[in-house]
Structure formats: C-alpha cells, structure tokens
Design a protein around this motif. Structure first.
Motif, mmCIF file in Angstrom:
data_model
loop_
_atom_site.group_PDB
_atom_site.id
_atom_site.type_symbol
_atom_site.label_atom_id
_atom_site.label_comp_id
_atom_site.label_asym_id
_atom_site.label_seq_id
_atom_site.Cartn_x
_atom_site.Cartn_y
_atom_site.Cartn_z
ATOM 1 N N ILE A 30 -3.826 19.936 -11.015
ATOM 2 C CA ILE A 30 -4.221 18.996 -9.966
ATOM 3 C C ILE A 30 -4.634 17.675 -10.613
ATOM 4 O O ILE A 30 -5.394 17.657 -11.581
ATOM 5 N N LYS A 31 -4.125 16.592 -10.072
ATOM 6 C CA LYS A 31 -4.519 15.266 -10.540
ATOM 7 C C LYS A 31 -5.428 14.639 -9.495
ATOM 8 O O LYS A 31 -5.069 14.568 -8.315
ATOM 9 N N VAL A 32 -6.582 14.205 -9.929
ATOM 10 C CA VAL A 32 -7.597 13.676 -9.016
ATOM 11 C C VAL A 32 -7.726 12.171 -9.220
ATOM 12 O O VAL A 32 -7.889 11.697 -10.344
ATOM 13 N N HIS A 33 -7.639 11.442 -8.106
ATOM 14 C CA HIS A 33 -7.815 9.987 -8.106
ATOM 15 C C HIS A 33 -9.096 9.689 -7.330
ATOM 16 O O HIS A 33 -9.170 9.925 -6.130
ATOM 17 N N MET A 34 -10.062 9.150 -8.019
ATOM 18 C CA MET A 34 -11.363 8.891 -7.405
ATOM 19 C C MET A 34 -11.562 7.395 -7.191
ATOM 20 O O MET A 34 -11.395 6.594 -8.112
ATOM 21 N N GLY A 35 -11.895 7.022 -5.959
ATOM 22 C CA GLY A 35 -12.192 5.632 -5.640
ATOM 23 C C GLY A 35 -13.640 5.470 -5.225
ATOM 24 O O GLY A 35 -14.436 6.409 -5.308
ATOM 25 N N LEU A 36 -13.972 4.299 -4.752
ATOM 26 C CA LEU A 36 -15.337 4.049 -4.297
ATOM 27 C C LEU A 36 -15.580 4.572 -2.887
ATOM 28 O O LEU A 36 -16.727 4.760 -2.488
ATOM 29 N N PHE A 37 -14.500 4.806 -2.132
ATOM 30 C CA PHE A 37 -14.643 5.216 -0.743
ATOM 31 C C PHE A 37 -14.100 6.615 -0.463
ATOM 32 O O PHE A 37 -14.514 7.250 0.499
ATOM 33 N N TYR A 38 -13.177 7.087 -1.274
ATOM 34 C CA TYR A 38 -12.563 8.383 -1.016
ATOM 35 C C TYR A 38 -11.936 8.933 -2.296
ATOM 36 O O TYR A 38 -11.828 8.232 -3.307
ATOM 37 N N VAL A 39 -11.522 10.195 -2.216
ATOM 38 C CA VAL A 39 -10.909 10.893 -3.346
ATOM 39 C C VAL A 39 -9.559 11.440 -2.906
ATOM 40 O O VAL A 39 -9.414 11.930 -1.781
ATOM 41 N N VAL A 40 -8.577 11.344 -3.787
ATOM 42 C CA VAL A 40 -7.247 11.891 -3.516
ATOM 43 C C VAL A 40 -6.939 12.936 -4.581
ATOM 44 O O VAL A 40 -7.008 12.649 -5.779
ATOM 45 N N ALA A 41 -6.619 14.151 -4.133
ATOM 46 C CA ALA A 41 -6.221 15.234 -5.038
ATOM 47 C C ALA A 41 -4.744 15.523 -4.809
ATOM 48 O O ALA A 41 -4.318 15.760 -3.675
ATOM 49 N N VAL A 42 -3.971 15.487 -5.878
ATOM 50 C CA VAL A 42 -2.524 15.669 -5.781
ATOM 51 C C VAL A 42 -2.116 16.869 -6.626
ATOM 52 O O VAL A 42 -2.395 16.923 -7.828
ATOM 53 N N ILE B 34 -6.667 14.117 0.893
ATOM 54 C CA ILE B 34 -7.523 12.930 0.883
ATOM 55 C C ILE B 34 -8.844 13.295 1.550
ATOM 56 O O ILE B 34 -8.854 13.848 2.653
ATOM 57 N N ALA B 35 -9.934 13.002 0.890
ATOM 58 C CA ALA B 35 -11.247 13.364 1.421
ATOM 59 C C ALA B 35 -12.240 12.239 1.170
ATOM 60 O O ALA B 35 -12.228 11.609 0.107
ATOM 61 N N GLY B 36 -13.074 11.988 2.162
ATOM 62 C CA GLY B 36 -14.173 11.048 1.988
ATOM 63 C C GLY B 36 -15.344 11.737 1.323
ATOM 64 O O GLY B 36 -15.416 12.972 1.275
ATOM 65 N N TYR B 37 -16.274 10.955 0.826
ATOM 66 C CA TYR B 37 -17.403 11.553 0.118
ATOM 67 C C TYR B 37 -18.341 12.305 1.057
ATOM 68 O O TYR B 37 -19.125 13.137 0.616
ATOM 69 N N GLY B 38 -18.235 12.036 2.351
ATOM 70 C CA GLY B 38 -19.035 12.786 3.310
ATOM 71 C C GLY B 38 -18.601 14.231 3.452
ATOM 72 O O GLY B 38 -19.339 15.061 3.995
ATOM 73 N N ASP B 39 -17.390 14.550 2.971
ATOM 74 C CA ASP B 39 -16.884 15.920 3.061
ATOM 75 C C ASP B 39 -17.399 16.820 1.944
ATOM 76 O O ASP B 39 -17.142 18.023 1.954
ATOM 77 N N PHE B 40 -18.089 16.240 0.966
ATOM 78 C CA PHE B 40 -18.558 17.018 -0.175
ATOM 79 C C PHE B 40 -20.017 17.424 0.015
ATOM 80 O O PHE B 40 -20.781 16.760 0.722
ATOM 81 N N HIS B 41 -20.388 18.519 -0.642
ATOM 82 C CA HIS B 41 -21.796 18.887 -0.707
ATOM 83 C C HIS B 41 -22.535 17.844 -1.551
ATOM 84 O O HIS B 41 -21.978 17.262 -2.474
ATOM 85 N N GLU B 42 -23.782 17.647 -1.232
ATOM 86 C CA GLU B 42 -24.583 16.623 -1.921
ATOM 87 C C GLU B 42 -23.939 15.241 -1.777
ATOM 88 O O GLU B 42 -23.968 14.422 -2.690
ATOM 89 N N SER B 43 -23.339 14.999 -0.609
ATOM 90 C CA SER B 43 -22.653 13.720 -0.397
ATOM 91 C C SER B 43 -23.622 12.542 -0.429
ATOM 92 O O SER B 43 -23.250 11.438 -0.826
#
Length: 203
Positions: free
Chosen positions: A46-58, A65-74
């Motif tokens: 899996i290749k992970v692209h992390m930005g300031l607003f969201y994360v993309v896992a390919v 595509i997931a926003g940081y609100g979707d993670f635990h300890e967001s």
C-alpha cells in the motif's frame, strides 16, 4: 504593461501554493519499504499519500481517500497539523490579495499599495517556507527514527516553488515601484522646471 509581469508571476505563485497545500503529497511512503514488515503482513503493498487535509491510500486494486476526522485520535492529528495549515493558508490568502491588487493597480495609484503588495508577498513566501521547512525536518526525523522510507514529497516541492515565485513576484513589483517612482519624480521635475521658466521668461 509594467504590471503584467508581476501579475502573471503572482498567478503562477498562487497556483503552486494552492497545489502544494491541497495535494496529498506532504508525506508519501510505501509499505513495501518498511523495515521489519514481512510480505504477508496486511498493509504490505500500500502506498500512502498524506496531505494537510486528507490521506490517500493506494493498493493494487483499491484507492481509499479519508479525512483526518475518520481516524481515531483525530483531534490530536488536527491540532498537530493546525500550525502548518495556518501558515500555508496565510500564504495563499496574501498571495491572492496581492494578485488582485496588482491587476487593479493603476499608475495614478499611491505608492503605499505597491509597498503593501511587496510586504504581502514577503510574508506569503516566508510563511510557506517556514511550514515546509519545519514539516520536512519533522518528516526526516520520523522517517529515520521509525524506519519509514519516504518517497518524493511532491507537495513540499510545489509549495517551495510557490514560495520562490512569490519572491520573484516581489522583486518584479519592487522594480515596478521603483520605475513608477522615478517616472513621477521626472514629471514633477518637468512641471517645476516649466513653472520656473514661466515665472522667469528668457529675454
């Protein structure tokens, strides 16, 4: 004609700053290159692209595509990213205002407008460089400490180019300011000379 060059460079700077801020390339890593992870481990490939607003896992057959609100300890993630968000947004907003003022500026305008544009470009470039520099330093430390092999952080490159173009635009605006100031001084001198010649005509 004088304002076309700084206006166009300002647009390029604005586009690069926006591309850098909103693209998911601030931290890019490939789980294939994790040290200590076997090939059968689930995150492998899996290749992970992390930005300031969201994360993309390919992966091979998916893209998430997931926003940081979707993670635990967001909330912790958002707080840690907040300072970088503020700095890059300040750069974008000031660059946008400067571009608008450059396009609307006329030769008859005051020098204070151009000085304000110059200052805003300086702040925009400096704020972006600070965000990129501190982020890159933290990423390098985390990559070395945790054994994560970092891929090319293309968002940082775009943001750096945007900051560089902000500096180039600032130089162009400074030259325009100096040229207009010199032209006005010449006109004032010509008017003064004309008044003197009128009051003291040659015999």
């Amino acid at each position: 004609m004088e304002k076309r060059c700084p206006a166009y460079f300002g647009i390029i700077a604005l586009v690069l700053l926006c591309a850098g801020a909103f693209s998911p390339g601030w931290f890019v890593y490939d789980t294939d290159k994790f040290r200590g992870i076997e090939r059968s481990y689930p995150p492998y490939g899996i290749k992970v692209h992390m930005g300031l607003f969201y994360v993309v896992a390919v992966g091979e057959d998916f893209r998430k595509i997931a926003g940081y609100g979707d993670f635990h300890e967001s909330s912790i993630l958002k707080i840690s990213l907040l300072e970088y968000l503020i700095e890059v947004i300040i750069g974008i907003v000031l660059c946008l205002i400067s571009v608008i003022l450059t396009f609307t500026y006329k030769k008859e305008g005051t020098n204070g407008v151009l000085v304000g544009i110059i200052i805003m470009y300086i702040i925009a470039g400096t704020a972006t460089f600070l965000a990129v520099g501190r982020w890159f330093n933290g990423v390098i430390f985390m990559s070395h400490d945790s054994g994560i092999h970092m891929s090319v952080p293309y968002s940082l490159i775009l943001s750096c180019l945007g900051a560089i173009f902000s500096g180039i635009t600032m130089i162009c605006v400074s030259r325009m300011h100096c040229q207009l100031k010199a032209d006005r001084q010449v006109k004032v001198s010509q008017v003064y000379f004309g008044v003197v010649m009128t009051e003291y005509p040659q015999t």
